[in-house]
Design a protein around this motif. Structure first.
Motif, PDB file in Angstrom:
ATOM      1  N   GLY A 121     -44.803  -6.896 -73.707  1.00 46.33           N
ATOM      2  CA  GLY A 121     -44.183  -7.675 -72.716  1.00 46.33           C
ATOM      3  C   GLY A 121     -43.064  -7.434 -72.123  1.00 46.33           C
ATOM      4  O   GLY A 121     -43.073  -7.681 -70.813  1.00 46.33           O
ATOM      5  N   THR A 122     -42.065  -6.536 -72.720  1.00 44.73           N
ATOM      6  CA  THR A 122     -40.838  -6.165 -72.081  1.00 44.73           C
ATOM      7  C   THR A 122     -41.155  -5.310 -71.146  1.00 44.73           C
ATOM      8  O   THR A 122     -40.599  -5.109 -69.975  1.00 44.73           O
ATOM      9  CB  THR A 122     -39.909  -5.722 -73.234  1.00 44.73           C
ATOM     10  OG1 THR A 122     -39.641  -6.655 -74.130  1.00 44.73           O
ATOM     11  CG2 THR A 122     -38.594  -5.127 -72.693  1.00 44.73           C
ATOM     12  N   LYS A 123     -42.236  -4.189 -71.347  1.00 48.16           N
ATOM     13  CA  LYS A 123     -42.725  -3.220 -70.607  1.00 48.16           C
ATOM     14  C   LYS A 123     -42.969  -3.583 -69.507  1.00 48.16           C
ATOM     15  O   LYS A 123     -42.821  -3.394 -68.253  1.00 48.16           O
ATOM     16  CB  LYS A 123     -43.441  -2.201 -71.096  1.00 48.16           C
ATOM     17  CG  LYS A 123     -44.122  -1.223 -70.316  1.00 48.16           C
ATOM     18  CD  LYS A 123     -43.347  -0.277 -69.703  1.00 48.16           C
ATOM     19  CE  LYS A 123     -43.831   0.779 -68.932  1.00 48.16           C
ATOM     20  NZ  LYS A 123     -42.757   1.718 -68.064  1.00 48.16           N
ATOM     21  N   LEU A 124     -44.104  -4.787 -69.421  1.00 55.76           N
ATOM     22  CA  LEU A 124     -44.694  -5.284 -68.268  1.00 55.76           C
ATOM     23  C   LEU A 124     -43.615  -6.121 -67.341  1.00 55.76           C
ATOM     24  O   LEU A 124     -43.720  -5.976 -66.129  1.00 55.76           O
ATOM     25  CB  LEU A 124     -45.818  -6.568 -68.817  1.00 55.76           C
ATOM     26  CG  LEU A 124     -47.050  -5.891 -68.975  1.00 55.76           C
ATOM     27  CD1 LEU A 124     -48.092  -6.977 -69.627  1.00 55.76           C
ATOM     28  CD2 LEU A 124     -47.824  -4.984 -68.100  1.00 55.76           C
ATOM     29  N   PHE A 125     -42.671  -6.784 -68.189  1.00 59.15           N
ATOM     30  CA  PHE A 125     -41.624  -7.593 -67.493  1.00 59.15           C
ATOM     31  C   PHE A 125     -40.704  -6.518 -66.419  1.00 59.15           C
ATOM     32  O   PHE A 125     -40.601  -6.779 -65.525  1.00 59.15           O
ATOM     33  CB  PHE A 125     -40.722  -8.268 -68.405  1.00 59.15           C
ATOM     34  CG  PHE A 125     -39.469  -8.701 -67.888  1.00 59.15           C
ATOM     35  CD1 PHE A 125     -39.513 -10.078 -67.257  1.00 59.15           C
ATOM     36  CD2 PHE A 125     -38.312  -8.255 -67.833  1.00 59.15           C
ATOM     37  CE1 PHE A 125     -38.353 -10.608 -66.642  1.00 59.15           C
ATOM     38  CE2 PHE A 125     -37.040  -8.710 -67.212  1.00 59.15           C
ATOM     39  CZ  PHE A 125     -37.173  -9.934 -66.738  1.00 59.15           C
ATOM     40  N   GLU A 126     -40.227  -5.360 -67.190  1.00 61.00           N
ATOM     41  CA  GLU A 126     -39.562  -4.441 -66.430  1.00 61.00           C
ATOM     42  C   GLU A 126     -40.383  -3.967 -65.294  1.00 61.00           C
ATOM     43  O   GLU A 126     -39.581  -3.656 -64.069  1.00 61.00           O
ATOM     44  CB  GLU A 126     -39.214  -3.213 -67.427  1.00 61.00           C
ATOM     45  CG  GLU A 126     -38.212  -3.839 -68.429  1.00 61.00           C
ATOM     46  CD  GLU A 126     -37.836  -2.745 -69.496  1.00 61.00           C
ATOM     47  OE1 GLU A 126     -38.658  -1.518 -69.569  1.00 61.00           O
ATOM     48  OE2 GLU A 126     -36.966  -2.969 -70.358  1.00 61.00           O
ATOM     49  N   LEU A 127     -41.514  -3.456 -65.516  1.00 63.76           N
ATOM     50  CA  LEU A 127     -42.448  -2.913 -64.162  1.00 63.76           C
ATOM     51  C   LEU A 127     -42.501  -4.036 -63.238  1.00 63.76           C
ATOM     52  O   LEU A 127     -42.306  -3.844 -61.895  1.00 63.76           O
ATOM     53  CB  LEU A 127     -43.696  -2.566 -64.943  1.00 63.76           C
ATOM     54  CG  LEU A 127     -44.712  -1.569 -64.128  1.00 63.76           C
ATOM     55  CD1 LEU A 127     -43.966  -0.469 -63.528  1.00 63.76           C
ATOM     56  CD2 LEU A 127     -45.855  -1.255 -64.803  1.00 63.76           C
ATOM     57  N   LYS A 128     -42.937  -5.280 -63.546  1.00 59.34           N
ATOM     58  CA  LYS A 128     -43.101  -6.142 -62.278  1.00 59.34           C
ATOM     59  C   LYS A 128     -41.710  -6.431 -61.762  1.00 59.34           C
ATOM     60  O   LYS A 128     -41.615  -7.033 -60.559  1.00 59.34           O
ATOM     61  CB  LYS A 128     -43.632  -7.469 -62.976  1.00 59.34           C
ATOM     62  CG  LYS A 128     -45.077  -7.420 -63.354  1.00 59.34           C
ATOM     63  CD  LYS A 128     -45.927  -8.557 -63.788  1.00 59.34           C
ATOM     64  CE  LYS A 128     -47.179  -8.518 -64.150  1.00 59.34           C
ATOM     65  NZ  LYS A 128     -47.767  -9.766 -64.498  1.00 59.34           N
ATOM     66  N   LYS A 129     -40.512  -6.543 -62.316  1.00 60.44           N
ATOM     67  CA  LYS A 129     -39.480  -6.820 -61.974  1.00 60.44           C
ATOM     68  C   LYS A 129     -39.160  -5.391 -60.955  1.00 60.44           C
ATOM     69  O   LYS A 129     -38.450  -5.945 -60.022  1.00 60.44           O
ATOM     70  CB  LYS A 129     -38.273  -6.744 -63.048  1.00 60.44           C
ATOM     71  CG  LYS A 129     -36.807  -7.087 -62.484  1.00 60.44           C
ATOM     72  CD  LYS A 129     -35.744  -7.262 -63.629  1.00 60.44           C
ATOM     73  CE  LYS A 129     -34.374  -7.486 -63.058  1.00 60.44           C
ATOM     74  NZ  LYS A 129     -33.337  -7.508 -64.244  1.00 60.44           N
ATOM     75  N   GLU A 130     -39.343  -4.442 -61.347  1.00 63.51           N
ATOM     76  CA  GLU A 130     -38.974  -3.406 -60.437  1.00 63.51           C
ATOM     77  C   GLU A 130     -39.965  -3.464 -59.246  1.00 63.51           C
ATOM     78  O   GLU A 130     -39.348  -3.205 -58.084  1.00 63.51           O
ATOM     79  CB  GLU A 130     -39.375  -2.071 -61.236  1.00 63.51           C
ATOM     80  CG  GLU A 130     -38.863  -0.808 -60.357  1.00 63.51           C
ATOM     81  CD  GLU A 130     -39.123   0.517 -60.937  1.00 63.51           C
ATOM     82  OE1 GLU A 130     -38.785   1.533 -60.517  1.00 63.51           O
ATOM     83  OE2 GLU A 130     -39.654   0.695 -62.106  1.00 63.51           O
TER      84      GLU A 130
END
Length: 271
Positions: A121-130
């Protein structure tokens, strides 16, 4: 040991065990070896390279090793070791060293996917935030679009979006909606200099595809570019001349700016 002459004579070109004269150990199949980040892109590039060489069966297990003691088994071992050398040469030294005792390409591939391929979930969050924070800023249109495209592709690759696996009649409509959302995101991040062309694109019916919007913006950007590589120096010199020629005329800084704009239209492009 089976030499290349024997291999060529006994194996068809379409056989995954076939090794051509250009296939040598130790070559990297990617531009930048994987060092622990960006596994999705690296994995995709490896799959493309190995598929082009007809060696994808060694990493996904679909090309099983023939019976022990046969000539085909020896050829399989030879090719397996060749692909291992390509795979480890496409990794950083530390990661490659941790896999040096693995005996098959498939086992290496499985280990890499378990270590780095798990999507959190952290990876997806970081990607969507970027993705949400990405805007044009100081980038030109091409660089801005390519940055968005990379993020969209990576998100598509690692996500469990229903569109990726859908086989129903609604798939075309879902893909169209996803495309439209990308166009909106692309336009929202543009600098205000493109407000006119952005407004025109939003009024187009039917709604424009992403590639069409990109092409229109590229065409709108070209008039602001100078074919002369020394345009920056020319504009600085022109600016100095204007300021030196009107020191006591009561021109405001805005008026000077308008004069510089006129010079731009005459051949000295804006920055």
């Amino acid at each position: 040991m089976v030499n290349s002459t024997t291999t060529s004579a006994t194996i068809d070109y379409s056989d995954p065990s076939y090794i051509s004269s250009s296939d040598v150990p130790g070559i990297s199949l990617v531009g930048v070896p994987f060092s622990g980040t960006g596994f999705g892109g690296w994995r995709r590039n490896m799959i493309v390279s190995l598929t082009a060489r007809n060696k994808i069966g060694f990493i996904d297990g679909s090309y099983a090793r023939p019976a022990e003691g046969t000539s085909r088994a020896r050829l399989w071992d030879r090719c397996n070791n060749m692909v291992i050398s390509w795979l480890t040469s496409s990794l950083s030294h530390d990661i490659a060293e941790s896999l040096q005792y693995s005996e098959t390409v498939e086992s290496i591939w499985i280990q890499l996917n378990k270590r780095y391929g798990m999507v959190s979930g952290t990876k997806l969050f970081e990607l969507k935030k970027e993705l949400a924070l990405t805007n044009q800023g100081s980038l030109d249109i091409a660089s801005y679009f390519n940055k968005l495209k990379r993020l969209w592709d990576e998100l598509h690759f690692i996500s469990t979006n229903h569109i990726n696996t859908c086989t129903c009649a609604a798939k075309a409509g879902l893909q169209q909606e996803e495309e439209k959302n990308k166009v909106y995101q692309f336009l929202m991040g543009l600098n205000e200099a493109y407000v006119r062309v952005r407004s025109n694109l939003l009024m187009v019916q039917p709604f424009p595809f992403l590639d069409y919007a990109y092409n229109m913006l590229l065409q709108d950007e070209r008039p602001f570019r100078s074919p002369n590589p020394n345009y920056k120096e020319k504009r600085v010199a022109a600016s100095a001349d204007v300021h030196n020629s009107i020191p006591d005329n009561g021109h405001s800084s805005d008026q000077v700016s308008h004069i510089l704009d006129d010079l731009s239209l005459a051949g000295l492009s804006k920055e």
